[in-house]
Design a protein around this motif. Structure first.
Motif, short mmCIF file in Angstrom:
data_model
loop_
_atom_site.label_atom_id
_atom_site.label_comp_id
_atom_site.label_asym_id
_atom_site.label_seq_id
_atom_site.Cartn_x
_atom_site.Cartn_y
_atom_site.Cartn_z
N THR A 1 -13.11 -11.33 -5.53
CA THR A 1 -13.16 -11.70 -4.11
C THR A 1 -14.14 -12.84 -3.85
O THR A 1 -13.91 -13.64 -2.95
CB THR A 1 -13.47 -10.49 -3.20
N VAL B 1 -8.10 -8.85 -4.97
CA VAL B 1 -7.83 -10.17 -4.38
C VAL B 1 -6.46 -10.18 -3.67
O VAL B 1 -6.27 -10.86 -2.67
CB VAL B 1 -7.90 -11.28 -5.47
N GLU C 1 -13.06 -16.07 -1.68
CA GLU C 1 -13.80 -16.60 -0.52
C GLU C 1 -14.18 -18.07 -0.75
O GLU C 1 -14.09 -18.89 0.16
CB GLU C 1 -15.06 -15.75 -0.28
N LYS D 1 -4.25 -9.42 3.83
CA LYS D 1 -4.76 -9.42 5.21
C LYS D 1 -4.44 -10.74 5.91
O LYS D 1 -4.44 -10.80 7.13
CB LYS D 1 -6.27 -9.18 5.21
N GLU E 1 -5.19 -7.65 -2.09
CA GLU E 1 -5.50 -7.01 -0.81
C GLU E 1 -6.13 -8.03 0.15
O GLU E 1 -5.79 -8.11 1.34
CB GLU E 1 -6.46 -5.84 -1.10
N TYR E 2 -7.04 -8.84 -0.40
CA TYR E 2 -7.74 -9.87 0.39
C TYR E 2 -6.72 -10.81 1.06
O TYR E 2 -6.79 -11.09 2.26
CB TYR E 2 -8.68 -10.64 -0.55
#
Ligand code: AP5
Length: 215
Positions: free
Chosen positions: A90, A182, A94, A188, A184-185
């Motif tokens: 993650t 990632v 980001e 969203k 899941e990240y």
């Protein structure tokens, strides 16, 4: 088009990435290929990366993020790109969002090639890789036209050092612990396209094209 391709080690990211690159005429950025080229050329990045890759661990974020940031600034990425093998945790996800925000662009889609662990060991141990151009083959499911020789560039095919059973276990652990979150990240953000990755390579590619069709 600006894409990511994700999936476990051996899921077929590199195989599908080669087809996507050809179809959409976008730059293919594989961090694994970049590290292997750096190791071959014995650059400082390669020397650092080798110890991590041979153990099936992630190369430190600071080195990886810098490498990708520099690569994304290159001219051929202006038409679009396909990131393969990045982001892998993650913090990298980001950092990627931040990099894209700085230049005012967004990802269009994340292609997640979904393959259960039980298929992955055979795929990885049977893989033969061209260290010159990065193409991958398989001893039974994707044989090169001439044994031991790359169909694309004619260089010798080898078995990657990290494609042994012991290292694969550690790569799978890293994938489930650090890389799967990632997906899941990006879920969203509503941009993940889940594609089943077992079956005929060209059929999987047809499903990817269908999923990207409305972009
Ligand atoms: P990387 O090179 O990215 O390896 P990986 O993610 O483990 O993925 P693979 O290359 O093993 O598999 P693939 O999904 O591309 O499968 P392929 O298409 O070849 O990374 C290597 C290492 O570098 C990492 O472990 C890490 O140390 C480091 N690294 C890289 N990026 C990093 C990052 N961002 N941060 C930190 N460290 C990083 O297919 C596999 C085999 O299956 C082939 O033989 C193929 O012919 C066959 N195959 C493909 N599709 C099918 C199908 N449908 N049916 C049957 N066989 C198939």
């Amino acid at each position: 088009m600006r894409l990511l391709i994700m999936g476990a080690p051996g899921a077929g990211k590199g195989t599908q990435a080669a087809l996507i690159k050809e179809e959409y005429k976008i730059a293919h950025i594989s961090t694994g290929d970049m590290f292997r080229a750096a190791i071959k050329n014995q650059t400082p990045t390669g020397i650092e990366a080798k110890g991590y890759i041979d153990k099936g661990q992630l190369v430190p974020d600071s080195t990886t993020i810098k490498l990708v940031k520099e690569r994304l600034m290159e001219e051929d990425c202006k038409n679009g790109f396909l990131l393969d093998g990045f982001p892998r945790n993650t913090a990298q996800a980001e950092a990627l969002d931040e990099m894209l925000k700085e230049v005012g662009i967004k990802l269009d889609a994340v292609v997640n090639v979904d393959v259960a662990d039980e298929f992955l060991i055979d795929r990885i141990t049977g893989r033969r890789t061209c260290l010159a151009c990065g193409a991958s083959f398989h001893v039974t499911s994707k044989k090169p036209l001439k044994e031991g020789i790359c169909d694309i560039c004619g260089a010798e095919l080898v078995q990657r050092k990290d494609d042994c059973e012991e290292t694969i276990k550690s790569r799978l652990q890293v994938y489930h612990g650090q890389t799967a979150p990632v997906i899941e990240y990006f879920s969203k953000q509503g941009i993940v396209k889940n594609i089943p990755g077992v079956g005929d390579i060209n059929e999987i590619f047809a499903n990817i094209k269908k999923a990207l069709g409305d972009l």
